[in-house]
Design a protein around this motif. Structure first.
Motif, PDB file in Angstrom:
ATOM      1  N   LYS A   3      69.557  68.938  74.022  1.00  0.00           N
ATOM      2  CA  LYS A   3      69.649  67.887  73.003  1.00  0.00           C
ATOM      3  C   LYS A   3      69.161  68.391  71.650  1.00  0.00           C
ATOM      4  O   LYS A   3      69.831  68.196  70.621  1.00  0.00           O
ATOM      5  CB  LYS A   3      68.832  66.665  73.440  1.00  0.00           C
ATOM      6  CG  LYS A   3      68.834  65.534  72.430  1.00  0.00           C
ATOM      7  CD  LYS A   3      67.999  64.361  72.927  1.00  0.00           C
ATOM      8  CE  LYS A   3      67.969  63.237  71.896  1.00  0.00           C
ATOM      9  NZ  LYS A   3      67.136  62.098  72.370  1.00  0.00           N
ATOM     10  N   LEU A   4      67.999  69.047  71.637  1.00  0.00           N
ATOM     11  CA  LEU A   4      67.451  69.527  70.373  1.00  0.00           C
ATOM     12  C   LEU A   4      68.281  70.666  69.792  1.00  0.00           C
ATOM     13  O   LEU A   4      68.451  70.758  68.572  1.00  0.00           O
ATOM     14  CB  LEU A   4      66.002  69.960  70.555  1.00  0.00           C
ATOM     15  CG  LEU A   4      65.008  68.836  70.877  1.00  0.00           C
ATOM     16  CD1 LEU A   4      63.599  69.385  70.986  1.00  0.00           C
ATOM     17  CD2 LEU A   4      65.055  67.725  69.842  1.00  0.00           C
ATOM     18  N   LEU A   5      68.820  71.528  70.646  1.00  0.00           N
ATOM     19  CA  LEU A   5      69.690  72.596  70.156  1.00  0.00           C
ATOM     20  C   LEU A   5      70.938  72.022  69.499  1.00  0.00           C
ATOM     21  O   LEU A   5      71.347  72.467  68.419  1.00  0.00           O
ATOM     22  CB  LEU A   5      70.088  73.529  71.300  1.00  0.00           C
ATOM     23  CG  LEU A   5      69.144  74.675  71.654  1.00  0.00           C
ATOM     24  CD1 LEU A   5      69.785  75.543  72.734  1.00  0.00           C
ATOM     25  CD2 LEU A   5      68.791  75.519  70.436  1.00  0.00           C
ATOM     26  N   ARG A   6      71.569  71.037  70.156  1.00  0.00           N
ATOM     27  CA  ARG A   6      72.780  70.415  69.588  1.00  0.00           C
ATOM     28  C   ARG A   6      72.478  69.762  68.247  1.00  0.00           C
ATOM     29  O   ARG A   6      73.235  69.913  67.290  1.00  0.00           O
ATOM     30  CB  ARG A   6      73.358  69.374  70.561  1.00  0.00           C
ATOM     31  CG  ARG A   6      74.049  69.955  71.787  1.00  0.00           C
ATOM     32  CD  ARG A   6      74.891  68.894  72.477  1.00  0.00           C
ATOM     33  NE  ARG A   6      74.101  67.743  72.888  1.00  0.00           N
ATOM     34  CZ  ARG A   6      73.531  67.614  74.083  1.00  0.00           C
ATOM     35  NH1 ARG A   6      73.644  68.592  74.987  1.00  0.00           N
ATOM     36  NH2 ARG A   6      72.842  66.533  74.389  1.00  0.00           N
ATOM     37  N   GLU A   7      71.352  69.032  68.190  1.00  0.00           N
ATOM     38  CA  GLU A   7      70.991  68.358  66.938  1.00  0.00           C
ATOM     39  C   GLU A   7      70.754  69.369  65.830  1.00  0.00           C
ATOM     40  O   GLU A   7      71.221  69.194  64.702  1.00  0.00           O
ATOM     41  CB  GLU A   7      69.743  67.510  67.148  1.00  0.00           C
ATOM     42  CG  GLU A   7      69.261  66.816  65.877  1.00  0.00           C
ATOM     43  CD  GLU A   7      67.992  66.022  66.093  1.00  0.00           C
ATOM     44  OE1 GLU A   7      67.208  65.916  65.127  1.00  0.00           O
ATOM     45  OE2 GLU A   7      67.785  65.522  67.208  1.00  0.00           O
ATOM     46  N   ASN A   8      70.054  70.445  66.155  1.00  0.00           N
ATOM     47  CA  ASN A   8      69.762  71.457  65.145  1.00  0.00           C
ATOM     48  C   ASN A   8      71.034  72.137  64.665  1.00  0.00           C
ATOM     49  O   ASN A   8      71.195  72.407  63.466  1.00  0.00           O
ATOM     50  CB  ASN A   8      68.789  72.490  65.702  1.00  0.00           C
ATOM     51  CG  ASN A   8      68.212  73.378  64.622  1.00  0.00           C
ATOM     52  OD1 ASN A   8      67.504  72.912  63.734  1.00  0.00           O
ATOM     53  ND2 ASN A   8      68.531  74.661  64.671  1.00  0.00           N
ATOM     54  N   GLN A   9      71.957  72.407  65.576  1.00  0.00           N
ATOM     55  CA  GLN A   9      73.225  73.031  65.200  1.00  0.00           C
ATOM     56  C   GLN A   9      74.028  72.127  64.268  1.00  0.00           C
ATOM     57  O   GLN A   9      74.662  72.604  63.323  1.00  0.00           O
ATOM     58  CB  GLN A   9      74.025  73.367  66.452  1.00  0.00           C
ATOM     59  CG  GLN A   9      73.452  74.535  67.243  1.00  0.00           C
ATOM     60  CD  GLN A   9      74.031  74.652  68.643  1.00  0.00           C
ATOM     61  OE1 GLN A   9      74.804  73.798  69.077  1.00  0.00           O
ATOM     62  NE2 GLN A   9      73.650  75.698  69.360  1.00  0.00           N
ATOM     63  N   ARG A  10      73.994  70.805  64.531  1.00  0.00           N
ATOM     64  CA  ARG A  10      74.702  69.867  63.647  1.00  0.00           C
ATOM     65  C   ARG A  10      74.097  69.862  62.253  1.00  0.00           C
ATOM     66  O   ARG A  10      74.821  69.869  61.250  1.00  0.00           O
ATOM     67  CB  ARG A  10      74.675  68.447  64.236  1.00  0.00           C
ATOM     68  CG  ARG A  10      75.582  68.227  65.432  1.00  0.00           C
ATOM     69  CD  ARG A  10      75.785  66.746  65.687  1.00  0.00           C
ATOM     70  NE  ARG A  10      74.526  66.059  65.971  1.00  0.00           N
ATOM     71  CZ  ARG A  10      74.013  65.902  67.190  1.00  0.00           C
ATOM     72  NH1 ARG A  10      74.650  66.408  68.235  1.00  0.00           N
ATOM     73  NH2 ARG A  10      72.887  65.245  67.361  1.00  0.00           N
ATOM     74  N   ILE A  11      72.769  69.864  62.189  1.00  0.00           N
ATOM     75  CA  ILE A  11      72.092  69.854  60.888  1.00  0.00           C
ATOM     76  C   ILE A  11      72.409  71.122  60.108  1.00  0.00           C
ATOM     77  O   ILE A  11      72.712  71.086  58.912  1.00  0.00           O
ATOM     78  CB  ILE A  11      70.568  69.705  61.078  1.00  0.00           C
ATOM     79  CG1 ILE A  11      70.218  68.281  61.525  1.00  0.00           C
ATOM     80  CG2 ILE A  11      69.819  70.045  59.806  1.00  0.00           C
ATOM     81  CD1 ILE A  11      70.501  67.216  60.483  1.00  0.00           C
ATOM     82  N   VAL A  12      72.350  72.277  60.783  1.00  0.00           N
ATOM     83  CA  VAL A  12      72.634  73.546  60.117  1.00  0.00           C
ATOM     84  C   VAL A  12      74.071  73.567  59.618  1.00  0.00           C
ATOM     85  O   VAL A  12      74.344  74.001  58.486  1.00  0.00           O
ATOM     86  CB  VAL A  12      72.371  74.726  61.073  1.00  0.00           C
ATOM     87  CG1 VAL A  12      72.884  76.027  60.466  1.00  0.00           C
ATOM     88  CG2 VAL A  12      70.885  74.843  61.376  1.00  0.00           C
ATOM     89  N   ALA A  13      75.001  73.056  60.439  1.00  0.00           N
ATOM     90  CA  ALA A  13      76.411  73.034  60.035  1.00  0.00           C
ATOM     91  C   ALA A  13      76.609  72.126  58.827  1.00  0.00           C
ATOM     92  O   ALA A  13      77.328  72.479  57.881  1.00  0.00           O
ATOM     93  CB  ALA A  13      77.280  72.565  61.198  1.00  0.00           C
ATOM     94  N   LYS A  14      75.974  70.960  58.820  1.00  0.00           N
ATOM     95  CA  LYS A  14      76.101  70.043  57.689  1.00  0.00           C
ATOM     96  C   LYS A  14      75.502  70.654  56.428  1.00  0.00           C
ATOM     97  O   LYS A  14      76.049  70.528  55.334  1.00  0.00           O
ATOM     98  CB  LYS A  14      75.392  68.715  57.999  1.00  0.00           C
ATOM     99  CG  LYS A  14      76.130  67.822  58.976  1.00  0.00           C
ATOM    100  CD  LYS A  14      75.359  66.528  59.166  1.00  0.00           C
ATOM    101  CE  LYS A  14      76.060  65.608  60.143  1.00  0.00           C
ATOM    102  NZ  LYS A  14      75.289  64.350  60.357  1.00  0.00           N
TER     103      LYS A  14
END
Length: 369
Positions: A326-337
Motif C-alpha cells: 500500500k505504501l509503495l503504491r502511494e509513494n509511486q503515485r506521488i512521485v509520478a504526479k
C-alpha cells in the motif's frame, strides 16, 4: 540524525547553544556574519512572519525574502536563519542548509510537499493507547520519519490506561515488530511513568513531536517541559480522538537539554517521495526480496518469491506485506504526479523563454528593416 556528519558540539558559552547552535552552524553562518546579519533559530512561523530567537533576544521577522514558489523552500520551525539586525519590518534574508527535513504531501491536487520541521534529530511518533492500535498508521509515520533523516522514536502514550503489565508488554511488542530499528517506549504523562527514559533519549537534540489529534502530544510536551506550556483538551470518549490543541509548530527548550518542536495533530499523513523510508520501515521484506528468483519481483504471484514464501511459512505477517504494498503504491503515485508537475513547469518555462526570444527577434528585425 546525530552523527559524525552533523557535529553537535556547542560553541563555547554561545547564547544559542541551548537551541542547538554548534561549531558547524557557526561555520555555515560565517559569510552572513561578515555581512552584519544576526544568527537565529525559528521557533514559530505564522502567516508569512516568524519568531526567531537570537543571541540577544527573540525577534519578529518577515519571511518575504525567502518565500519562493516551491513550498519546500519556505522558512519553517527549526530553521537556522540570517536575520537583519534592525528594521521595521525586520526581514529573514536566508536560512542555512538543512541537515534534515520532515516533509509530508499535502491534500491538494498539485501533489505538493509540506515541510513540517527542519534540522530534527529525533522524530517522536506519539500513539495513544486509549484507542485500538493502528499499526499501518504507525508504519506511515515511520516512513516519513526515516526519509527525513531523523531517528524515529515511537511513544505509546496513556500507558496508565493499560494496567495489566502483560497486556502492555504485548502492545509494545506488536509495535516493535512493525518498527524495526526504532525504540518503542510506553509512557504515562499523568503517572510520570517512562518520562525519564524518554527525556534521556531526547536530551541534547532537536526532536519533533508527531501524531494524531488526541494522541496526548500536548500533555506529553508539558510533562517533558516540566510546566503547562501547551494547552490540553479532553478527547472524545466515543473514538479516543480530540480536536487540534496545538495550531502552530512551536520550538521549546527542554529543561534537561535539547529542544522540542510540538506540532498540530495530523489527520492526513501523506507520503512524499519516501521510497527509502518505506524500505527502512519494512527492512525485513527488502531483505527477503533479495532472495526472490526475479530481481523485479512484485511479490504477488511470481514463482520463486521469497517474500510470499515467508508469508506462507508464517515468518512474515501478511498484514506487513499488505501495508508495504500500500505504501509503495502511494509513494509511486506521488512521485509520478510530482514528476508530471515538474515536467509541466519546465514546459511552461520553455514556452515563456521561447516567447521572449521571438519577441526579441522581432525587435531586432524592426531595427534592421
Amino acid at each position: 540524525m546525530t552523527s559524525s556528519a552533523f557535529p553537535t558540539t556547542p560553541t563555547s558559552a554561545h547564547p544559542l547553544a541551548p537551541y542547538g547552535w554548534d561549531d558547524a552552524w557557526a561555520d555555515e553562518f560565517a559569510p552572513y556574519e561578515a555581512e552584519g546579519l544576526l544568527a537565529g533559530r525559528v521557533v514559530r512561523v505564522d502567516r508569512g512572519q516568524c519568531d526567531v530567537v537570537t543571541a540577544d533576544r527573540a525577534v519578529r521577522a518577515d519571511t518575504a525574502f525567502v518565500t519562493p514558489h516551491d513550498p519546500l523552500r519556505v522558512v519553517c520551525t527549526g530553521d537556522w536563519v540570517a536575520v537583519e539586525p534592525t528594521g521595521n519590518p525586520r526581514y529573514v534574508r536566508t536560512y542555512l542548509p538543512r541537515r534534515t527535513a520532515f516533509v509530508r504531501s499535502t491534500s491538494s491536487k498539485r501533489s505538493e510537499g509540506q515541510i513540517l520541521a527542519a534540522n530534527v534529530d529525533h522524530a517522536v511518533v506519539a500513539v495513544s493507547l486509549a484507542a485500538e492500535l493502528d499499526l499501518g498508521r504507525v508504519e506511515r509515520f515511520l516512513a516519513l520519519a526515516w526519509e527525513s533523516g531523523a531517528q524515529p522514536v515511537v511513544v505509546l502514550t496513556k500507558a496508565d490506561l493499560v494496567p495489566d503489565a502483560a497486556t502492555l508488554g504485548h502492545l509494545v511488542q506488536d509495535v516493535e515488530t512493525s518498527a524495526p530499528g526504532v525504540p518503542v517506549l510506553a509512557v504515562s504523562s499523568n503517572a510520570g511513568e517512562g518520562l525519564d527514559v524518554l527525556a534521556a533519549v531526547l536530551s541534547g537534540s532537536t526532536s519533533v513531536l508527531l501524531g494524531q489529534s488526541g494522541a496526548g502530544k500536548s500533555t506529553l510536551a508539558n510533562a517533558l517541559l516540566g510546566e503547562d506550556v501547551m494547552d490540553v483538551q479532553a478527547i472524545r470518549d466515543v473514538d479516543g480522538k480530540g480536536r487540534h490543541t496545538t495550531t502552530t509548530r512551536n520550538l521549546l527548550v527542554l529543561p534537561g537539554g535539547g529542544v522540542l518542536i510540538d506540532t498540530p495533530g495530523l489527520r492526513g499523513v501523506g507520503l512524499w517521495d519516501a521510497g527509502s523510508g518505506v524500505g527502512q520501515v519494512f527492512a525485513e521484506i527488502e531483505e527477503l526480496a533479495g532472495g526472490c528468483r526475479f530481481h523485479d519481483c512484485a511479490h504477488l504471484a511470481e514463482p520463486g518469491c521469497a517474500v510470499l514464501a515467508a508469508v506462507e511459512s508464517g515468518t512474515l505477517p501478511e498484514r506487513r506485506l499488505d501495508s508495504y504494498r500500500k505504501l509503495l503504491r502511494e509513494n509511486q503515485r506521488i512521485v509520478a504526479k510530482t514528476d508530471a508537475r515538474l515536467r509541466a513547469e519546465i514546459r511552461r518555462d520553455w514556452k515563456r523563454k521561447g516567447a521572449e526570444g521571438r519577441a526579441a527577434m522581432e525587435v531586432k528585425r524592426g531595427r534592421w528593416s
